[in-house]
Design an enzyme around this catalytic site. Structure first.
Site, mmCIF file in Angstrom:
data_model
loop_
_atom_site.group_PDB
_atom_site.id
_atom_site.type_symbol
_atom_site.label_atom_id
_atom_site.label_comp_id
_atom_site.label_asym_id
_atom_site.label_seq_id
_atom_site.Cartn_x
_atom_site.Cartn_y
_atom_site.Cartn_z
ATOM 1 N N CYS A 158 -112.208 42.268 61.985
ATOM 2 C CA CYS A 158 -111.043 42.670 61.486
ATOM 3 C C CYS A 158 -111.486 43.099 60.016
ATOM 4 C CB CYS A 158 -109.713 41.523 61.280
ATOM 5 S SG CYS A 158 -108.437 41.982 60.030
ATOM 6 N N ASN A 159 -111.224 44.298 59.489
ATOM 7 C CA ASN A 159 -111.703 44.810 58.290
ATOM 8 C C ASN A 159 -110.896 44.033 57.342
ATOM 9 O OD1 ASN A 159 -113.192 47.489 58.909
ATOM 10 N ND2 ASN A 159 -111.878 47.174 60.396
ATOM 11 N N THR A 160 -109.556 43.832 57.435
ATOM 12 C CA THR A 160 -108.909 43.344 56.377
ATOM 13 C C THR A 160 -109.367 41.810 56.069
ATOM 14 O OG1 THR A 160 -106.937 44.598 57.310
ATOM 15 C CG2 THR A 160 -106.585 42.890 55.608
ATOM 16 N N TYR A 170 -102.120 41.551 59.052
ATOM 17 C CA TYR A 170 -102.854 40.731 57.739
ATOM 18 C C TYR A 170 -102.863 42.113 56.532
ATOM 19 C CZ TYR A 170 -105.165 36.820 60.152
ATOM 20 O OH TYR A 170 -105.562 35.836 60.770
ATOM 21 N N GLY A 171 -102.775 43.303 57.068
ATOM 22 C CA GLY A 171 -103.027 44.443 56.052
ATOM 23 C C GLY A 171 -102.052 44.439 54.936
ATOM 24 N N CYS A 181 -110.523 50.119 60.737
ATOM 25 C CA CYS A 181 -109.655 49.085 60.869
ATOM 26 C C CYS A 181 -110.076 49.173 62.475
ATOM 27 C CB CYS A 181 -108.091 49.529 60.846
ATOM 28 S SG CYS A 181 -106.966 48.755 61.605
ATOM 29 N N THR A 182 -109.785 47.779 63.129
ATOM 30 C CA THR A 182 -110.440 47.683 64.476
ATOM 31 C C THR A 182 -109.163 48.232 65.379
ATOM 32 O OG1 THR A 182 -109.769 44.974 64.167
ATOM 33 C CG2 THR A 182 -111.886 45.964 64.085
ATOM 34 N N HIS A 183 -108.037 48.316 64.579
ATOM 35 C CA HIS A 183 -107.071 48.960 65.697
ATOM 36 C C HIS A 183 -107.271 50.521 65.910
ATOM 37 C CE1 HIS A 183 -104.351 45.395 64.908
ATOM 38 N NE2 HIS A 183 -103.546 46.117 65.774
ATOM 39 N N GLU A 206 -99.606 49.127 67.474
ATOM 40 C CA GLU A 206 -98.817 47.790 67.694
ATOM 41 C C GLU A 206 -97.588 48.280 68.443
ATOM 42 O OE1 GLU A 206 -99.031 44.570 66.872
ATOM 43 O OE2 GLU A 206 -101.345 45.186 66.362
ATOM 44 N N ASP A 211 -109.552 38.390 65.163
ATOM 45 C CA ASP A 211 -109.012 39.228 64.527
ATOM 46 C C ASP A 211 -107.423 38.773 64.040
ATOM 47 O OD1 ASP A 211 -108.278 42.074 63.544
ATOM 48 O OD2 ASP A 211 -107.405 42.498 65.542
ATOM 49 N N SER A 212 -106.809 39.687 63.308
ATOM 50 C CA SER A 212 -105.331 39.487 63.103
ATOM 51 C C SER A 212 -104.496 39.531 64.395
ATOM 52 C CB SER A 212 -104.965 40.409 61.949
ATOM 53 O OG SER A 212 -105.182 41.644 62.402
HETATM 54 N N1 DGL Z 1 -107.124 44.916 62.784
HETATM 55 C C1 DGL Z 1 -106.995 44.726 61.329
HETATM 56 C C2 DGL Z 1 -108.149 45.477 60.570
HETATM 57 O O1 DGL Z 1 -109.220 45.804 61.013
HETATM 58 C C3 DGL Z 1 -105.520 45.514 61.162
HETATM 59 C C4 DGL Z 1 -104.314 45.132 61.400
HETATM 60 C C5 DGL Z 1 -103.621 44.261 60.578
HETATM 61 O O2 DGL Z 1 -102.963 44.751 59.582
HETATM 62 O O3 DGL Z 1 -103.604 43.015 60.486
HETATM 63 O O4 DGL Z 1 -108.224 45.517 59.219
#
Ligand code: DGL
Length: 279
Positions: A78-80, A47-48, A194-196, A157, A15-16
Site C-alpha cells: 500500500c503506497n499510503t 487509508y488515503g 496506488c495498488t488499486h 472500490e 494493504d488497506s
Molecule cells: N491501496 C492504497 C494505496 O496503495 C490506496 C487505497 C486507500 O486509500 O486505502 O495507497
C-alpha cells in the site's frame, strides 16, 4: 529460527484493502513456490484520506501480527501505508520490511527519457511527498509532476464492491477527468502510485499517447522481493505451489471471497476474518 525454517516461512503482505492483491498476484507469478499470507484492512479502508499517524498505527498493528506469524519478509503493499509507516515498521520487527514506493520510483527513474515523470496516488501518498523524495534521491534532475487521484480508488472500490461495471465509455471518461491535469504535460512515464490502479491499467494507458510508459509498482515490488530473497538465500525449498492465506477485516464473507477471486484470477472460498479494532 533455523535457516531451513526461515526459508520455508511465508511472505507477509498487507494493504488497506484489496488493491494490495495486485502485489500478491505479482509475487505469486514471480515466486510460485512461496507461501504468502495476505492481510487486507478492508474494514478500515480507505487509508488515503486518513492522518498519517493513524495509518502508521494501523500498519504497525498489522506488521507486528505478520511478524508474529513467523513471516520471513513483509511487504507493505500500500503506497499510503508505505509513505506513513515504512520506517516505523522496519524498526519494529526483525525481518526485512519492504514498501512499494522505492521500487516504483526506481523503475520510473530508469525509464524516463524526457526526465519528466508523473505520479498519481491517494491524497496521503501525494501529500507525503514520498515519491518526490524517492525519485530525487536517485536523480535530482528529474522533474516530478504529482497528482492526487482519489476518485480512481473510489471507482475501483465501487466496481469491486457493487460489481457494478460502468459502461466502458463512462468508465473511461471518469478516468480521463481525474487525469486531465496530467494530459498534455509532456510526461513520458507515469507511476501508478496506488495498488488499486493496476486494476485500471488499460483505462489509464488509453488517456496518454502510446509512448508514455506506465510503471506498475506492484510488479516492480515483486522483482525487489525476488532479489532480496535471492541475496539472503531464503527462497522456499518447496517445489509445490506455495500456500496462499487471505485474511481481511472486511465483514462480508461472500464479498471478500468474490473480490479476492476476481483480483487473483482464480476461485478463493476461504478468506478469513480478523479485526484489530480492539487493540
Ligand atoms: N491501496 C492504497 C494505496 O496503495 C490506496 C487505497 C486507500 O486509500 O486505502 O495507497
Amino acid at each position: 529460527m533455523s535457516s531451513i525454517t526461515r526459508k520455508n516461512a511465508p511472505i507477509g503482505v498487507f494493504d488497506s484493502g484489496f488493491g494490495g492483491l495486485t502485489v500478491a498476484k505479482a509475487l505469486r507469478e514471480m515466486l510460485p513456490h512461496e507461501d504468502i499470507v495476505f492481510f487486507g484492512d478492508s474494514g478500515r479502508c480507505p487509508y488515503g484520506p486518513r492522518e498519517p499517524e493513524e495509518v502508521e498505527k494501523f500498519s504497525l498493528q498489522i506488521c507486528n501480527w505478520l511478524a508474529g506469524l513467523g513471516c520471513k519478509l513483509i511487504v507493505i503493499a500500500c503506497n499510503t501505508a508505505t509513505a506513513a509507516a515504512l520506517a516505523t515498521c522496519q524498526m519494529a520487527v526483525d525481518v526485512p520490511v519492504m514498501g512499494v514506493i522505492q521500487p516504483g520510483a526506481r523503475a520510473a527513474v530508469e525509464a524516463t527519457r524526457s526526465r519528466k515523470v508523473g505520479v498519481i496516488g491517494t491524497v496521503g501518498t501525494i501529500t507525503s511527498g514520498a515519491y518526490l523524495k524517492a525519485i530525487r534521491n536517485l536523480d535530482c534532475g528529474i522533474q516530478v509532476v504529482s497528482l492526487p487521484t482519489p476518485n480512481l480508488v473510489q471507482l475501483v472500490e465501487d466496481e469491486l464492491i457493487q460489481e457494478y461495471i460502468e459502461a466502458l465509455d463512462v468508465r473511461q471518461a471518469r478516468v480521463m477527468d481525474e487525469l486531465a491535469p496530467l494530459l498534455g504535460g509532456n510526461i513520458d512515464t507515469l507511476v501508478l502510485g496506488c495498488t488499486h490502479y493496476p486494476l485500471l491499467y488499460n483505462e489509464i494507458k488509453a488517456c496518454f499517447t502510446e509512448d508514455v510508459r506506465l510503471v506498475n509498482s506492484s510488479e516492480e515490488t515483486a522483482h525487489d522481493v525476488f532479489e532480496t530473497l535471492d541475496r539472503r538465500d531464503e527462497f522456499s525449498e518447496s517445489r509445490e505451489p506455495g500456500h496462499l492465506r487471505f485474511v481481511t477485516s472486511g465483514v462480508d464473507t461472500e464479498l471478500r471471497n468474490r473480490i479476492a477471486s476476481r483480483i487473483m484470477g482464480f476461485e478463493i472460498t476461504d478468506v478469513e476474518f480478523k479485526s484489530f479494532d480492539e487493540e
